[in-house]
Every structure is written in C-alpha cells, then in structure tokens.
Design an enzyme around this catalytic site. Structure first.
Site, PDB file in Angstrom:
ATOM      1  N   HIS A  17       0.845  -1.207   0.000  1.00  0.00           N
ATOM      2  CA  HIS A  17       0.000   0.000   0.000  1.00  0.00           C
ATOM      3  C   HIS A  17       0.885   1.266   0.000  1.00  0.00           C
ATOM      4  O   HIS A  17       0.627   2.203  -0.742  1.00  0.00           O
ATOM      5  CB  HIS A  17      -0.872   0.054   1.260  1.00  0.00           C
ATOM      6  N   LYS A  41     -17.690  -6.347   7.444  1.00  0.00           N
ATOM      7  CA  LYS A  41     -16.440  -7.067   7.691  1.00  0.00           C
ATOM      8  C   LYS A  41     -16.010  -6.871   9.132  1.00  0.00           C
ATOM      9  O   LYS A  41     -16.158  -5.777   9.675  1.00  0.00           O
ATOM     10  CB  LYS A  41     -15.331  -6.506   6.782  1.00  0.00           C
ATOM     11  N   ARG A  90      -2.006  -6.290  -8.501  1.00  0.00           N
ATOM     12  CA  ARG A  90      -0.988  -7.283  -8.195  1.00  0.00           C
ATOM     13  C   ARG A  90      -1.027  -8.441  -9.178  1.00  0.00           C
ATOM     14  O   ARG A  90      -0.062  -8.752  -9.834  1.00  0.00           O
ATOM     15  CB  ARG A  90      -1.178  -7.842  -6.771  1.00  0.00           C
ATOM     16  N   SER A 128      -2.931  -7.462   2.984  1.00  0.00           N
ATOM     17  CA  SER A 128      -3.185  -7.409   4.428  1.00  0.00           C
ATOM     18  C   SER A 128      -3.521  -8.809   4.936  1.00  0.00           C
ATOM     19  O   SER A 128      -3.122  -9.191   6.034  1.00  0.00           O
ATOM     20  CB  SER A 128      -4.352  -6.460   4.721  1.00  0.00           C
TER      21      SER A 128
HETATM   22  P1  ADP Z   1      -5.914  -5.834   0.466  1.00  0.00           P
HETATM   23  O1  ADP Z   1      -6.214  -6.453  -0.863  1.00  0.00           O
HETATM   24  O2  ADP Z   1      -4.450  -5.825   0.811  1.00  0.00           O
HETATM   25  O3  ADP Z   1      -6.790  -6.271   1.604  1.00  0.00           O
HETATM   26  P2  ADP Z   1      -7.136  -3.144   0.285  1.00  0.00           P
HETATM   27  O4  ADP Z   1      -8.591  -3.316   0.131  1.00  0.00           O
HETATM   28  O5  ADP Z   1      -6.730  -2.413   1.503  1.00  0.00           O
HETATM   29  O6  ADP Z   1      -6.219  -4.390   0.256  1.00  0.00           O
HETATM   30  O7  ADP Z   1      -6.514  -2.543  -1.028  1.00  0.00           O
HETATM   31  C1  ADP Z   1      -6.594  -1.248  -1.484  1.00  0.00           C
HETATM   32  C2  ADP Z   1      -5.920  -1.158  -2.843  1.00  0.00           C
HETATM   33  O8  ADP Z   1      -4.528  -1.416  -2.688  1.00  0.00           O
HETATM   34  C3  ADP Z   1      -6.411  -2.134  -3.894  1.00  0.00           C
HETATM   35  O9  ADP Z   1      -6.419  -1.474  -5.151  1.00  0.00           O
HETATM   36  C4  ADP Z   1      -5.357  -3.219  -3.898  1.00  0.00           C
HETATM   37  O10 ADP Z   1      -5.267  -3.874  -5.150  1.00  0.00           O
HETATM   38  C5  ADP Z   1      -4.115  -2.382  -3.636  1.00  0.00           C
HETATM   39  N1  ADP Z   1      -3.034  -3.168  -3.070  1.00  0.00           N
HETATM   40  C6  ADP Z   1      -3.046  -3.910  -1.928  1.00  0.00           C
HETATM   41  N2  ADP Z   1      -1.850  -4.523  -1.748  1.00  0.00           N
HETATM   42  C7  ADP Z   1      -1.059  -4.160  -2.800  1.00  0.00           C
HETATM   43  C8  ADP Z   1       0.283  -4.480  -3.212  1.00  0.00           C
HETATM   44  N3  ADP Z   1       1.036  -5.335  -2.534  1.00  0.00           N
HETATM   45  N4  ADP Z   1       0.761  -3.920  -4.352  1.00  0.00           N
HETATM   46  C9  ADP Z   1      -0.039  -3.090  -5.075  1.00  0.00           C
HETATM   47  N5  ADP Z   1      -1.308  -2.758  -4.750  1.00  0.00           N
HETATM   48  C10 ADP Z   1      -1.812  -3.281  -3.624  1.00  0.00           C
END
Ligand code: ADP
Length: 161
Positions: A17, A41, A90, A128
C-alpha cells in the site's frame, strides 16, 4: 489541482500500500488515503487504529491526507472534489475485479477516472490478509509492514491468544 483518492481497507497498511501511496504522491497534487468503514467485515484493527497506522507511515509525505468514509466511493469522491481513484494491481484476479469496479464507478460518476498502478515486483504477493495469516501463526512480518504496524499486530495477536 488533481486530487486522487486511494480507497481501501488497509487492515493493516502494508509496504505494498505504502508503495502505491508514495508513487501516487509523485503523480497527483493531493492523495487522500480513504479507509472504508465497512459494517459487513470484522476487521483486525478499528478504523481509528488504521488511520493512526497510515498517518504514522506517511509522515514523510507532504501531500497526503488520511480520512475515512462509508458508502459509495464515488459519493465520497464527489464530496472531496476528487477526479481520480487510485488503485493497485498485483495479479490477474485483481485486474478482473478492479476493471469491473472501475466501470461501475464510471457509470455512477462520468468524470471519475480510475488510475491503476502496477505493484512493484517485491510486493506482488503482499496483501493485508497474507500479513494477518503469517502473524496469526507467529511468523515474522517486519519485512512486510512498517515497524510500528508490526508491533501493533504482535500486540493484537498476543491479546487474542
Ligand atoms: P488488500 O487487498 O491488501 O486487503 P485493500 O482493500 O486495503 O487491500 O486494497 C486497497 C488497494 O490497494 C487495492 O487497489 C489493492 O489492489 C491495492 N493493493 C493492496 N496490496 C497491494 C500491493 N502489494 N501492491 C499493489 N497494490 C496493492
């Protein structure tokens, strides 16, 4: 001035992130990291804890704001006069879901643009959920999340066990 919103759960924030936030801050005048309040959630950390974790992790960035929102992302974007949604990609499965979400948001708000940043190679496996899974079984996550977040996670799982 282009304001971008980076919405997500961030439960907790990871280096993946943070990488997207740092790169977004170079592209847009302001990046609002917006933590979604999702009543469906059960998170590991409260929204307030997550905001604090993100705030601490982004201290070195001058054009970032941390906030929370509930409901439709486009409604929040409208309220904040943001024209860009920032998202990270990803793997292929991310792309399918993200593309559908981008089209849905466009149908609700014609002027919104979703900008995707490809994950940096070293974070392509990182989410996460992966962090929580490792921590749950006592593994080390210090290479995956900022130090203070690793401490929070450790404290949290010790309390739960
Ligand atoms: P997660 O999938 O980690 O639970 P979130 O809902 O918090 O994540 O994700 C918010 C955004 O951050 C999404 O667009 C997700 O694809 C992106 N994201 C999460 N982890 C990564 C990573 N390792 N590299 C690039 N983008 C990421």
């Amino acid at each position: 001035m282009i304001v971008a919103i980076y919405p997500g759960s961030f439960d907790p924030i990871t280096f993946g992130h943070l990488d997207i936030i740092e790169r977004g801050c170079k592209m847009f005048e302001q990046v609002i990291v917006a933590v979604l309040r999702n009543p469906n959630k059960i998170p590991l950390f409260t929204v307030e804890q997550r905001i604090e974790q993100i705030r601490y992790s982004t201290q070195h960035l001058s054009n970032v704001e941390i906030a929370s929102f509930e409901g439709l992302t486009v409604n929040y974007a409208r309220m904040r006069q943001a024209k860009v949604l920032l998202r990270g990609l990803r793997v292929l499965t991310d792309f399918e879901m993200e593309l559908q979400m981008a089209h849905t948001n466009k149908s609700l708000m014609g002027e919104i643009e979703t900008v995707f940043l490809a994950t940096s190679n070293e974070y392509s496996f990182l989410s996460s959920s992966v962090v929580k899974e490792i921590a749950k079984f006592g593994g080390c996550v210090e290479h995956l999340v900022p130090k203070h977040v690793a401490v929070d996670i450790d404290r949290c799982y010790r309390k739960l066990s």
